[in-house]
Design a protein around this motif. Structure first.
Motif, PDB file in Angstrom:
ATOM      1  N   TYR A   1      63.988-112.754  50.360  1.00 28.80           N
ATOM      2  CA  TYR A   1      63.837-113.875  51.275  1.00 28.80           C
ATOM      3  C   TYR A   1      64.695-113.694  52.532  1.00 28.80           C
ATOM      4  CZ  TYR A   1      63.349-118.667  52.853  1.00 28.80           C
ATOM      5  OH  TYR A   1      63.079-119.767  53.599  1.00 28.80           O
ATOM      6  N   GLU A   2      65.923-113.241  52.330  1.00 30.24           N
ATOM      7  CA  GLU A   2      66.850-113.174  53.454  1.00 30.24           C
ATOM      8  C   GLU A   2      67.137-111.783  53.987  1.00 30.24           C
ATOM      9  OE1 GLU A   2      70.165-115.303  51.760  1.00 30.24           O
ATOM     10  OE2 GLU A   2      69.707-117.047  53.004  1.00 30.24           O
ATOM     11  N   HIS A   3      66.758-110.759  53.225  1.00 30.79           N
ATOM     12  CA  HIS A   3      67.138-109.401  53.619  1.00 30.79           C
ATOM     13  C   HIS A   3      65.985-108.429  53.530  1.00 30.79           C
ATOM     14  CE1 HIS A   3      70.993-111.211  52.257  1.00 30.79           C
ATOM     15  NE2 HIS A   3      71.439-110.594  53.326  1.00 30.79           N
ATOM     16  N   ILE A   4      66.156-107.322  54.243  1.00 34.49           N
ATOM     17  CA  ILE A   4      65.275-106.194  54.030  1.00 34.49           C
ATOM     18  C   ILE A   4      66.151-105.057  53.478  1.00 34.49           C
ATOM     19  CG2 ILE A   4      65.218-106.076  56.551  1.00 34.49           C
ATOM     20  CD1 ILE A   4      62.847-104.304  56.380  1.00 34.49           C
TER      21      ILE A   4
ATOM     22  N   ILE B   1      74.934-105.216  65.126  1.00 34.53           N
ATOM     23  CA  ILE B   1      74.567-106.547  65.629  1.00 34.53           C
ATOM     24  C   ILE B   1      73.896-107.399  64.554  1.00 34.53           C
ATOM     25  CG2 ILE B   1      72.738-107.590  67.027  1.00 34.53           C
ATOM     26  CD1 ILE B   1      74.038-106.828  69.353  1.00 34.53           C
ATOM     27  N   LEU B   2      73.112-106.739  63.706  1.00 29.96           N
ATOM     28  CA  LEU B   2      72.414-107.505  62.666  1.00 29.96           C
ATOM     29  C   LEU B   2      73.300-107.733  61.438  1.00 29.96           C
ATOM     30  CD1 LEU B   2      68.859-105.870  62.887  1.00 29.96           C
ATOM     31  CD2 LEU B   2      69.630-108.021  63.905  1.00 29.96           C
ATOM     32  N   ASP B   3      74.546-107.304  61.510  1.00 35.32           N
ATOM     33  CA  ASP B   3      75.466-107.432  60.370  1.00 35.32           C
ATOM     34  C   ASP B   3      74.916-106.734  59.122  1.00 35.32           C
ATOM     35  OD1 ASP B   3      77.530-108.821  61.621  1.00 35.32           O
ATOM     36  OD2 ASP B   3      76.515-110.741  61.358  1.00 35.32           O
ATOM     37  N   ALA B   4      74.332-105.568  59.327  1.00 38.92           N
ATOM     38  CA  ALA B   4      73.778-104.813  58.201  1.00 38.92           C
ATOM     39  C   ALA B   4      74.898-104.252  57.333  1.00 38.92           C
ATOM     40  CB  ALA B   4      72.909-103.674  58.723  1.00 38.92           C
ATOM     41  N   SER B   5      74.582-104.056  56.054  1.00 38.97           N
ATOM     42  CA  SER B   5      75.531-103.479  55.107  1.00 38.97           C
ATOM     43  C   SER B   5      74.904-102.272  54.432  1.00 38.97           C
ATOM     44  CB  SER B   5      75.882-104.479  54.004  1.00 38.97           C
ATOM     45  OG  SER B   5      76.337-105.673  54.554  1.00 38.97           O
TER      46      SER B   5
ATOM     47  N   MET C   1      77.983 -92.170  47.468  1.00 38.22           N
ATOM     48  CA  MET C   1      76.733 -91.997  48.198  1.00 38.22           C
ATOM     49  C   MET C   1      76.230 -93.370  48.643  1.00 38.22           C
ATOM     50  SD  MET C   1      73.144 -90.528  46.751  1.00 38.22           S
ATOM     51  CE  MET C   1      71.751 -90.360  47.866  1.00 38.22           C
ATOM     52  N   ILE C   2      75.667 -93.415  49.831  1.00 36.58           N
ATOM     53  CA  ILE C   2      74.963 -94.635  50.243  1.00 36.58           C
ATOM     54  C   ILE C   2      73.607 -94.612  49.540  1.00 36.58           C
ATOM     55  CG2 ILE C   2      73.854 -95.852  52.157  1.00 36.58           C
ATOM     56  CD1 ILE C   2      76.018 -94.785  53.990  1.00 36.58           C
ATOM     57  N   THR C   3      73.272 -95.711  48.887  1.00 29.84           N
ATOM     58  CA  THR C   3      71.990 -95.737  48.187  1.00 29.84           C
ATOM     59  C   THR C   3      71.000 -96.691  48.844  1.00 29.84           C
ATOM     60  OG1 THR C   3      72.894 -97.367  46.670  1.00 29.84           O
ATOM     61  CG2 THR C   3      72.950 -95.061  45.966  1.00 29.84           C
ATOM     62  N   GLU C   4      71.514 -97.575  49.671  1.00 31.72           N
ATOM     63  CA  GLU C   4      70.637 -98.594  50.232  1.00 31.72           C
ATOM     64  C   GLU C   4      71.254 -99.168  51.506  1.00 31.72           C
ATOM     65  OE1 GLU C   4      69.422-101.199  47.017  1.00 31.72           O
ATOM     66  OE2 GLU C   4      69.275-102.869  48.417  1.00 31.72           O
ATOM     67  N   VAL C   5      70.401 -99.503  52.463  1.00 33.69           N
ATOM     68  CA  VAL C   5      70.856-100.207  53.655  1.00 33.69           C
ATOM     69  C   VAL C   5      70.260-101.606  53.588  1.00 33.69           C
ATOM     70  CG1 VAL C   5      70.875-100.243  56.188  1.00 33.69           C
ATOM     71  CG2 VAL C   5      70.933 -98.051  54.970  1.00 33.69           C
ATOM     72  N   ILE C   6      71.094-102.609  53.811  1.00 33.76           N
ATOM     73  CA  ILE C   6      70.660-103.993  53.645  1.00 33.76           C
ATOM     74  C   ILE C   6      70.774-104.712  54.987  1.00 33.76           C
ATOM     75  CG2 ILE C   6      71.049-106.134  52.363  1.00 33.76           C
ATOM     76  CD1 ILE C   6      72.646-104.263  50.324  1.00 33.76           C
ATOM     77  N   VAL C   7      69.638-105.145  55.500  1.00 32.45           N
ATOM     78  CA  VAL C   7      69.628-105.758  56.830  1.00 32.45           C
ATOM     79  C   VAL C   7      69.201-107.218  56.722  1.00 32.45           C
ATOM     80  CG1 VAL C   7      68.741-105.552  59.188  1.00 32.45           C
ATOM     81  CG2 VAL C   7      68.911-103.506  57.760  1.00 32.45           C
ATOM     82  N   PRO C   8      70.069-108.136  57.146  1.00 38.60           N
ATOM     83  CA  PRO C   8      69.682-109.555  57.123  1.00 38.60           C
ATOM     84  C   PRO C   8      68.508-109.814  58.068  1.00 38.60           C
ATOM     85  CG  PRO C   8      72.050-109.325  57.443  1.00 38.60           C
ATOM     86  CD  PRO C   8      71.442-107.955  57.612  1.00 38.60           C
TER      87      PRO C   8
END
Ligand SMILES: Cc1cc2nc3c(=O)[nH]c(=O)nc-3n(C[C@H](O)[C@H](O)[C@H](O)COP(=O)(O)OP(=O)(O)OC[C@H]3O[C@@H](n4cnc5c(N)ncnc54)[C@H](O)[C@@H]3O)c2cc1C
Ligand code: FES
Ligand code: FES
Lengths: 279, 157
Positions: free
Chosen positions: A65-68, A126-130, A161-168
């Protein structure tokens, strides 16, 4: 002796990087060029390479709902084809080199490469991605801006390792990504300026600004953004010179630049001025 | 000695070369697919374009390790297909080949573009070929050739 690994699962990858001095190779677009010693000479890696690009479970784009959520090994071209991709992110990917390169390049590669000119970085800031960072026994979620500590420097440990990028998912009243300079290859001559603003009843209620390639890392100053939030649009425009002055000290094109620092600083601040004028 | 195995132009092949070796070198030197050209060696000219799992990539940027158990097609493979044959014919009818160095890469990029957009606009053709440099033609004939292939090849892509 095993001096490399081509895993098909995440767990095998995490185990390998836990037990070996390893180097993750994803799209390899940065690594193959950086490690190349000369034309037609095999790129040389000092650590054991782990080839993760084809790990299927890390190739996905999912929406909540809130993230990609973007799997670490998803080539950025998939984000161009995905309709839920935030428009700013899409814009930054469209200017990345060529279709063939975009079929290999990944977001974690862009992040860990940590170039001040990385095109997706100002957007992710800017999108506060994690990012989700995993080891064999743990995982943590860290904001992209906290992952990068300097040019080519990050907080990532060698067993991680980075496994996922989470973008609001966010809706802005106005947003844009402006890239100045060479279209590709000439990354250091670029300047980028990104903005995203929410305006309600003529008042700025959310302000986010980022500059790329004019300092050791992407420049985003949340304290300044806050200072100029919750004010009337007309007042904001009147404050133009003050805002520019506030940002001036942070715009510091890197020292080993051969291009004209003064020019780049001026252009960066002009982009900021234009943004304020045309808001 | 461990082996890297992949499907190359529809045939299963394997090699004992190290996985950090560039795909372009293996294709040209071990498998003799010399239609894959090296221009810049750093991802900027597209002369080395091949398909990795049906998607366009620069084989000078791809380490062998990335292709293990995957599918690669070079210009030699493409030219055996109806799509490849039509593209080659369109390029020659439009005079889109001069010295020919960029042509294999251009054909791969053209095919990949038409796979994604069977009926592209001129702008879409230019974007689709934007990673491929040509020093001879000035590009117009190449754009015309892709447009012709798209028109004559209805249903192929
Ligand atoms: C011709 C050319 C043009 C380019 N143009 C642009 C451009 O216009 N804009 C731009 O921003 N960039 C550009 N780049 C740079 C590059 O393509 C990008 O930085 C890309 O996003 C890197 O992703 P990758 O998967 O290929 O990274 P890789 O080369 O595989 O890796 C880069 C670094 O990230 C690490 N890494 C990768 N994935 C992970 C992971 N999941 N977890 C932990 N560490 C990881 C690697 O260990 C390595 O240190 C260009 C490169 C080339 C060769
Ligand atoms: S040789 Fe690979 S892109 Fe130029
Ligand atoms: S025909 Fe000579 S480079 Fe294109």
């Amino acid at each position: 002796m095993v001096d490399y690994f081509i895993p098909t699962t995440l767990i095998d990858t995490l185990e390998f990087i836990n037990n070996n001095e390893a180097k993750i190779i994803s799209g390899a677009t940065d690594l193959m060029v950086q490690r190349k010693k000369g034309a037609e000479i095999t790129p040389y890696f000092t650590k054991k390479p782990v080839f993760v690009f084809n790990i299927k479970e890390l190739n996905f784009i999912k929406e909540s709902y809130e993230h990609i959520h973007i799997g670490a090994c998803t080539p950025v071209s998939d984000l161009l084809n995905h309709k839920g991709t935030p428009s700013l992110l899409r814009k930054s990917i469209e200017v990345m080199a060529s279709p063939a390169l975009r079929n290999l390049a990944t977001l974690p590669g862009n992040i860990i490469n940590a170039s001040p000119a990385g095109d997706t970085l100002p957007i992710l800031y800017i999108l506060d991605a994690s990012v989700k960072i995993e080891t064999l026994n743990s995982n943590r979620i860290v904001k992209v801006k906290d992952v990068i500590t300097g040019p080519r420097r990050t907080i990532l440990n060698s067993n991680e390792m980075i496994t996922e990028v989470i973008v609001p998912k966010e809706e802005f009243t106005k947003s844009d990504f402006v890239k100045v300079g060479g279209r590709k290859a000439d990354a250091i001559s670029k300047i980028s300026f990104t903005y995203a603003v929410k305006i309600k009843e003529n008042k700025i209620i959310d302000l986010r600004l980022a500059f790329g390639a004019v300092g050791p890392v992407i420049i985003r100053k949340e304290e300044l953004e806050e200072k100029y939030t919750n004010i009337e649009l007309s007042k904001f425009k009147e404050l133009k010179q003050e805002i520019i002055n506030d940002y001036r000290q942070y715009i510091t094109p890197i020292n080993d630049q051969r291009s004209n620092k003064e020019y780049r600083k001026k252009v960066a601040l002009n982009l900021l001025g234009d943004f304020i004028d045309t808001l | 000695m461990s082996k890297i195995t992949f499907i190359l132009n529809n045939k299963v092949v394997s090699t004992t070369q190290h996985p950090t070796v560039r795909l372009i070198d293996v294709l040209r030197e071990e498998f003799d697919y010399t239609g894959v050209k090296e221009g810049c060696g750093e991802g900027e000219c597209g002369a080395c374009s091949v398909l990795l799992n049906d998607r366009l990539v620069n084989s000078c940027l791809v380490p062998l390790g990335t292709v293990h158990d995957q599918k690669i097609m070079t210009i030699e493979g493409l030219s055996e297909t109806p799509q490849g044959k039509l593209l080659i014919e369109s390029y020659s009818k439009e005079g889109a080949v001069q010295c020919g160095f960029c042509t294999p890469g251009m054909l791969m990029a053209s095919h990949s573009l038409l796979n994604e957009i069977p009926n592209p606009t001129d702008l879409e053709i230019k974007i689709g070929l934007s990673g491929n440099l040509c020093r001879c033609t000035g590009y117009n004939m190449i754009v015309n050739a892709v447009r012709r292939a798209s028109k004559e090849g209805v249903g192929l892509w």
